[in-house]
Design a protein around this motif. Structure first.
Motif, PDB file in Angstrom:
ATOM      1  N   LEU A 144     -58.620 -60.192 -32.531  1.00 36.04           N
ATOM      2  CA  LEU A 144     -57.613 -60.983 -31.828  1.00 36.04           C
ATOM      3  C   LEU A 144     -56.584 -60.036 -31.231  1.00 36.04           C
ATOM      4  CD1 LEU A 144     -57.116 -63.809 -34.502  1.00 36.04           C
ATOM      5  CD2 LEU A 144     -58.437 -63.952 -32.376  1.00 36.04           C
ATOM      6  N   ILE A 145     -56.294 -60.210 -29.930  1.00 34.34           N
ATOM      7  CA  ILE A 145     -55.461 -59.239 -29.218  1.00 34.34           C
ATOM      8  C   ILE A 145     -54.296 -59.936 -28.528  1.00 34.34           C
ATOM      9  CG2 ILE A 145     -55.404 -57.481 -27.405  1.00 34.34           C
ATOM     10  CD1 ILE A 145     -58.409 -57.084 -27.853  1.00 34.34           C
ATOM     11  N   SER A 146     -53.102 -59.377 -28.731  1.00 36.36           N
ATOM     12  CA  SER A 146     -51.911 -59.797 -27.993  1.00 36.36           C
ATOM     13  C   SER A 146     -51.581 -58.700 -26.994  1.00 36.36           C
ATOM     14  CB  SER A 146     -50.729 -60.020 -28.945  1.00 36.36           C
ATOM     15  OG  SER A 146     -49.577 -60.386 -28.235  1.00 36.36           O
ATOM     16  N   GLY A 191     -60.735 -62.559 -29.092  1.00 37.98           N
ATOM     17  CA  GLY A 191     -59.823 -63.619 -28.662  1.00 37.98           C
ATOM     18  C   GLY A 191     -58.521 -63.007 -28.159  1.00 37.98           C
ATOM     19  N   ILE A 192     -58.034 -63.490 -27.026  1.00 33.25           N
ATOM     20  CA  ILE A 192     -56.835 -62.906 -26.404  1.00 33.25           C
ATOM     21  C   ILE A 192     -55.856 -64.024 -26.078  1.00 33.25           C
ATOM     22  CG2 ILE A 192     -55.956 -61.460 -24.527  1.00 33.25           C
ATOM     23  CD1 ILE A 192     -58.907 -60.551 -24.085  1.00 33.25           C
ATOM     24  N   THR A 193     -54.613 -63.878 -26.510  1.00 25.60           N
ATOM     25  CA  THR A 193     -53.576 -64.844 -26.147  1.00 25.60           C
ATOM     26  C   THR A 193     -52.944 -64.412 -24.826  1.00 25.60           C
ATOM     27  OG1 THR A 193     -51.567 -65.978 -26.884  1.00 25.60           O
ATOM     28  CG2 THR A 193     -51.773 -63.666 -27.487  1.00 25.60           C
ATOM     29  N   VAL A 194     -52.701 -65.378 -23.944  1.00 24.23           N
ATOM     30  CA  VAL A 194     -52.280 -65.030 -22.578  1.00 24.23           C
ATOM     31  C   VAL A 194     -50.988 -65.746 -22.214  1.00 24.23           C
ATOM     32  CG1 VAL A 194     -52.990 -64.779 -20.182  1.00 24.23           C
ATOM     33  CG2 VAL A 194     -54.731 -64.919 -21.985  1.00 24.23           C
ATOM     34  N   MET A 195     -49.900 -64.995 -22.196  1.00 24.66           N
ATOM     35  CA  MET A 195     -48.680 -65.439 -21.543  1.00 24.66           C
ATOM     36  C   MET A 195     -48.702 -64.879 -20.122  1.00 24.66           C
ATOM     37  SD  MET A 195     -46.038 -64.845 -24.714  1.00 24.66           S
ATOM     38  CE  MET A 195     -44.651 -65.622 -23.909  1.00 24.66           C
ATOM     39  N   THR A 196     -48.022 -65.549 -19.204  1.00 28.13           N
ATOM     40  CA  THR A 196     -48.169 -65.221 -17.783  1.00 28.13           C
ATOM     41  C   THR A 196     -47.935 -63.744 -17.452  1.00 28.13           C
ATOM     42  OG1 THR A 196     -47.689 -67.481 -17.100  1.00 28.13           O
ATOM     43  CG2 THR A 196     -47.337 -65.768 -15.463  1.00 28.13           C
ATOM     44  N   PRO A 197     -46.869 -63.087 -17.935  1.00 24.57           N
ATOM     45  CA  PRO A 197     -46.681 -61.682 -17.523  1.00 24.57           C
ATOM     46  C   PRO A 197     -47.762 -60.738 -18.030  1.00 24.57           C
ATOM     47  CG  PRO A 197     -45.044 -62.317 -19.158  1.00 24.57           C
ATOM     48  CD  PRO A 197     -45.743 -63.569 -18.758  1.00 24.57           C
ATOM     49  N   TYR A 198     -48.546 -61.182 -19.019  1.00 28.33           N
ATOM     50  CA  TYR A 198     -49.604 -60.338 -19.571  1.00 28.33           C
ATOM     51  C   TYR A 198     -50.992 -60.763 -19.087  1.00 28.33           C
ATOM     52  CZ  TYR A 198     -45.666 -59.706 -22.764  1.00 28.33           C
ATOM     53  OH  TYR A 198     -44.413 -59.504 -23.285  1.00 28.33           O
ATOM     54  N   ALA A 199     -51.059 -61.707 -18.146  1.00 24.19           N
ATOM     55  CA  ALA A 199     -52.357 -62.232 -17.718  1.00 24.19           C
ATOM     56  C   ALA A 199     -53.229 -61.135 -17.113  1.00 24.19           C
ATOM     57  CB  ALA A 199     -52.158 -63.368 -16.725  1.00 24.19           C
ATOM     58  N   ASN A 200     -52.661 -60.309 -16.246  1.00 24.48           N
ATOM     59  CA  ASN A 200     -53.462 -59.249 -15.618  1.00 24.48           C
ATOM     60  C   ASN A 200     -54.033 -58.296 -16.666  1.00 24.48           C
ATOM     61  OD1 ASN A 200     -52.700 -60.405 -13.207  1.00 24.48           O
ATOM     62  ND2 ASN A 200     -51.225 -58.812 -12.654  1.00 24.48           N
ATOM     63  N   ARG A 201     -53.220 -57.955 -17.637  1.00 24.65           N
ATOM     64  CA  ARG A 201     -53.690 -57.075 -18.712  1.00 24.65           C
ATOM     65  C   ARG A 201     -54.783 -57.773 -19.534  1.00 24.65           C
ATOM     66  NH1 ARG A 201     -55.643 -52.602 -20.599  1.00 24.65           N
ATOM     67  NH2 ARG A 201     -55.314 -52.321 -22.840  1.00 24.65           N
ATOM     68  N   HIS A 222     -50.742 -69.574 -20.193  1.00 19.60           N
ATOM     69  CA  HIS A 222     -51.135 -69.267 -18.813  1.00 19.60           C
ATOM     70  C   HIS A 222     -52.489 -69.862 -18.458  1.00 19.60           C
ATOM     71  CE1 HIS A 222     -50.998 -67.068 -15.024  1.00 19.60           C
ATOM     72  NE2 HIS A 222     -52.280 -66.797 -15.213  1.00 19.60           N
ATOM     73  N   VAL A 223     -53.476 -69.663 -19.321  1.00 17.85           N
ATOM     74  CA  VAL A 223     -54.809 -70.183 -18.997  1.00 17.85           C
ATOM     75  C   VAL A 223     -54.914 -71.677 -19.268  1.00 17.85           C
ATOM     76  CG1 VAL A 223     -55.972 -67.973 -19.265  1.00 17.85           C
ATOM     77  CG2 VAL A 223     -55.700 -69.462 -21.260  1.00 17.85           C
ATOM     78  N   THR A 224     -53.976 -72.222 -20.052  1.00 17.95           N
ATOM     79  CA  THR A 224     -53.933 -73.674 -20.203  1.00 17.95           C
ATOM     80  C   THR A 224     -53.538 -74.326 -18.889  1.00 17.95           C
ATOM     81  OG1 THR A 224     -53.495 -73.678 -22.589  1.00 17.95           O
ATOM     82  CG2 THR A 224     -52.658 -75.566 -21.325  1.00 17.95           C
ATOM     83  N   PHE A 225     -52.606 -73.712 -18.179  1.00 17.08           N
ATOM     84  CA  PHE A 225     -52.139 -74.275 -16.910  1.00 17.08           C
ATOM     85  C   PHE A 225     -53.023 -73.868 -15.727  1.00 17.08           C
ATOM     86  CE2 PHE A 225     -47.971 -73.753 -19.287  1.00 17.08           C
ATOM     87  CZ  PHE A 225     -48.021 -75.038 -19.788  1.00 17.08           C
ATOM     88  N   LEU A 226     -53.725 -72.738 -15.874  1.00 18.65           N
ATOM     89  CA  LEU A 226     -54.619 -72.267 -14.811  1.00 18.65           C
ATOM     90  C   LEU A 226     -55.997 -71.973 -15.396  1.00 18.65           C
ATOM     91  CD1 LEU A 226     -52.165 -69.793 -12.986  1.00 18.65           C
ATOM     92  CD2 LEU A 226     -52.734 -72.135 -12.311  1.00 18.65           C
ATOM     93  N   PRO A 227     -56.672 -72.995 -15.948  1.00 17.31           N
ATOM     94  CA  PRO A 227     -57.954 -72.738 -16.624  1.00 17.31           C
ATOM     95  C   PRO A 227     -59.036 -72.201 -15.690  1.00 17.31           C
ATOM     96  CG  PRO A 227     -57.566 -75.107 -16.371  1.00 17.31           C
ATOM     97  CD  PRO A 227     -56.299 -74.413 -16.000  1.00 17.31           C
TER      98      PRO A 227
END
Length: 562
Positions: free
Chosen positions: A5-7, A66-76, A97-102
């Motif tokens: 699991l990666i943040s 598994g990766i958690t995605v907040m918007t500023p970290y989406a590219n990473r 981020h991916v919940t709103f832009l699946p």
């Protein structure tokens, strides 16, 4: 089965990436991945990697990522997916981020939409059974807060953080601020864990300090009071996030203090009621801020004040006004943010519909970049003012002055916290504020009146209610919509004393600014006829000064040029 699991975090060269020393000073863990780990089958081997504290070893053998995605970290996050896909390892993306832009997320990996509970268990079962997973998972029910397992805090490297003793008691927020994605993610409802579950979790941690990571721990005052009463016997100290409603409920505030509350993150956001209204946060009352902050401080609770720059009514003076407000009210720590239209928010929809979003690089959606077209100030002025505010607030003089208002027992902790922030701020450009911004702030005033002067009342317009200022003239400068005119909104009483002070401010504006000046009389309630005649001194500047919203009662006494 091995799960990683990666943040994600910022690149190491980013000025927004915190150092190890800063993480230890003020950073606490995010529970999202620890909660996912708790939902994972017990026989799986799990690694939790927070890129803030350690790098990802892509060659370490693993079955699923598994990766958690907040918007500023989406590219990473997407970069991490690509690295693992080169090695044939399937990836799963979750978070706001991916919940709103699946659809965007599914271009890179499997996506879990919304809360993990209910969806993650199905995904794990599919993977165990077939070695395959679908492209999209979502929970099939609203999560019952009584069923949430205790997060796997043991997976964190506790020595790297200020604290790992973080607890969630509620989810959601009953408010609907247009810049916030919490309501969209969790729904408008507000859900609480059973208080006895929370108490058992804290007791098992054997700690003297807890960070409650709720979005608004006092949103349901009845639940909050029950929780705070249950915390009292634990003899702990705690901090959380809440609203200024805390100051409006004496019983709630008293229980917070007795239960060990020592810090509260509070979204003040703006000193402008017009901005608050536009952000759907009208429950904040700007004219009550100072009183409410003092009430909270008087109960021994330090305040981390959050402020947003760049709302539609912000002019170039907003940066200095905000910092001076924070200093004047002894706000212990402050976080400043550039208004950011995160995907999933009403703000994003509003600005996109208006064609005002100018940057879709998600790494810039961190509150430290200008990604939209501001209304009354330029993008450059907004960015420079944001930098200036951070450097100005975290000057050593301010840090040590603030210690005068801290209990001696908490001075070492407070000093470490603020020096940690200051160290992070040093990486930002110095920034600056404009001459126009400085001039606008010089024009603000509450001018007391002379009570012995007979006054003529101005009947109010029933369609435009006004605040009754019985003993003062309030001068509020603002720019008009196209920033071509400086408007001085006048409210209250015009007598010889207030007009004399108003003259000084008009003279200052004429000397330091080139903009035309409009005096707006819409909210004048009383006036002295002789006082209005004094404005005739500005007749030589008749090409730059004009009047707005002049009531009939005033017209007879004002200079004729206007």
């Amino acid at each position: 089965m091995k799960l990683k699991l990666i943040s994600p975090s910022y690149p190491e060269q980013s000025m927004f990436r915190h150092t190890a020393k800063e993480l230890k000073a003020f950073w606490f863990v995010r529970l999202s991945l620890a909660s996912v780990a708790a939902l994972t089958p017990a026989h799986w081997d799990i690694d939790l990697i927070d890129e803030n504290v350690e790098s990802v070893d892509f060659d370490d053998p693993v079955d699923l990522v598994g990766i958690t995605v907040m918007t500023p970290y989406a590219n990473r996050a997407y970069d991490i997916c690509r690295e693992y896909q080169k090695r044939g390892v399937p990836c799963v993306l979750g978070g706001p981020h991916v919940t709103f832009l699946p659809e965007e997320g599914m271009k890179h990996a499997t996506v879990v939409v919304g809360e993990a509970e209910g969806a993650w268990e199905r995904l794990c079962a599919d993977f165990e059974k077939t070695g395959q997973i679908d492209r999209l998972y979502r929970a099939d029910r609203v999560v019952n807060m009584a069923d949430i397992p205790v997060p796997r805090r043991d997976l964190f490297k506790s020595e790297c953080y200020m604290t790992t003793h973080c607890v969630q008691t509620t989810r959601g927020c009953p408010f609907d601020c247009n810049y916030c994605s919490v309501t969209t993610f969790f729904g408008r409802g507000f859900r609480e864990r059973p208080v006895e579950h929370v108490v058992r979790e804290i007791e098992a941690m054997n700690t003297k300090f807890v960070a409650f990571v709720d979005d608004n721990i006092i949103a349901n005052p009845t639940y909050a009071k029950k929780l705070f009463k249950a915390l009292i016997p634990l003899n702990i100290k705690w901090g959380s996030q809440g609203s200024l409603h805390l100051a409006r409920d004496p019983e709630l505030l008293d229980l917070a203090q007795k239960s060990g509350c020592v810090a509260m993150f509070i979204g003040i956001e703006s000193l402008s009621q017009a901005n608050l209204k536009g952000a759907h946060k009208n429950f904040n009352k700007a004219n009550r801020y100072e009183e409410e902050l003092k009430i909270i401080h008087d109960h021994g609770i330090m305040i981390n004040g959050s402020f947003i720059f760049g709302m539609d009514h912000d002019d170039e003076g907003v940066f200095e006004r905000t910092v001076r407000f924070a200093e004047r009210n002894h706000i212990e720590t402050a976080t400043f943010h550039i208004l950011t239209p995160f995907p999933g928010t009403k703000l994003f929809h509003e600005l996109e519909q208006a064609g005002r979003i100018i940057d879709y690089d998600w790494s810039h959606y961190n509150g430290g970049h200008v990604v939209y077209r501001p209304q009354l100030i330029s993008a450059e002025t907004l960015l420079n003012g944001y930098y200036w505010a951070y450097h100005e607030f975290y000057r050593l003089r301010n840090i040590f002055a603030g210690l005068k208002h801290v209990h001696p027992l908490f001075i070492p902790r407070r000093l470490k916290l603020n020096l940690g922030y200051r160290n992070a701020v040093k990486r930002l450009p110095k920034g600056s504020i404009t001459p126009l911004g400085k001039a606008i702030n010089r024009l603000y005033a509450d001018i007391s009146t002379r009570e012995d002067v007979p006054l003529i009342p101005v009947p109010p317009d029933p369609e435009k209610p006004r605040i009754h200022l019985r003993d003062m003239l309030r001068v509020v400068p603002r720019l008009n919509e196209n920033c071509s005119i400086l408007v001085l909104d006048l409210e209250g009483i015009l007598d010889t004393k207030t007009v004399s002070q108003l003259q000084k401010r008009i003279s200052y504006a004429l000397q330091h600014l080139t903009l035309p000046i409009a005096l707006n009389f819409e909210r004048i309630s009383h006036f002295a006829p002789t006082a209005l005649g004094k404005l005739a001194m500005f007749q030589p500047h008749a090409d730059r000064i004009f009047f707005q919203n002049v009531a009939l009662e005033l017209q007879e006494y004002l200079p004729r040029w206007a």
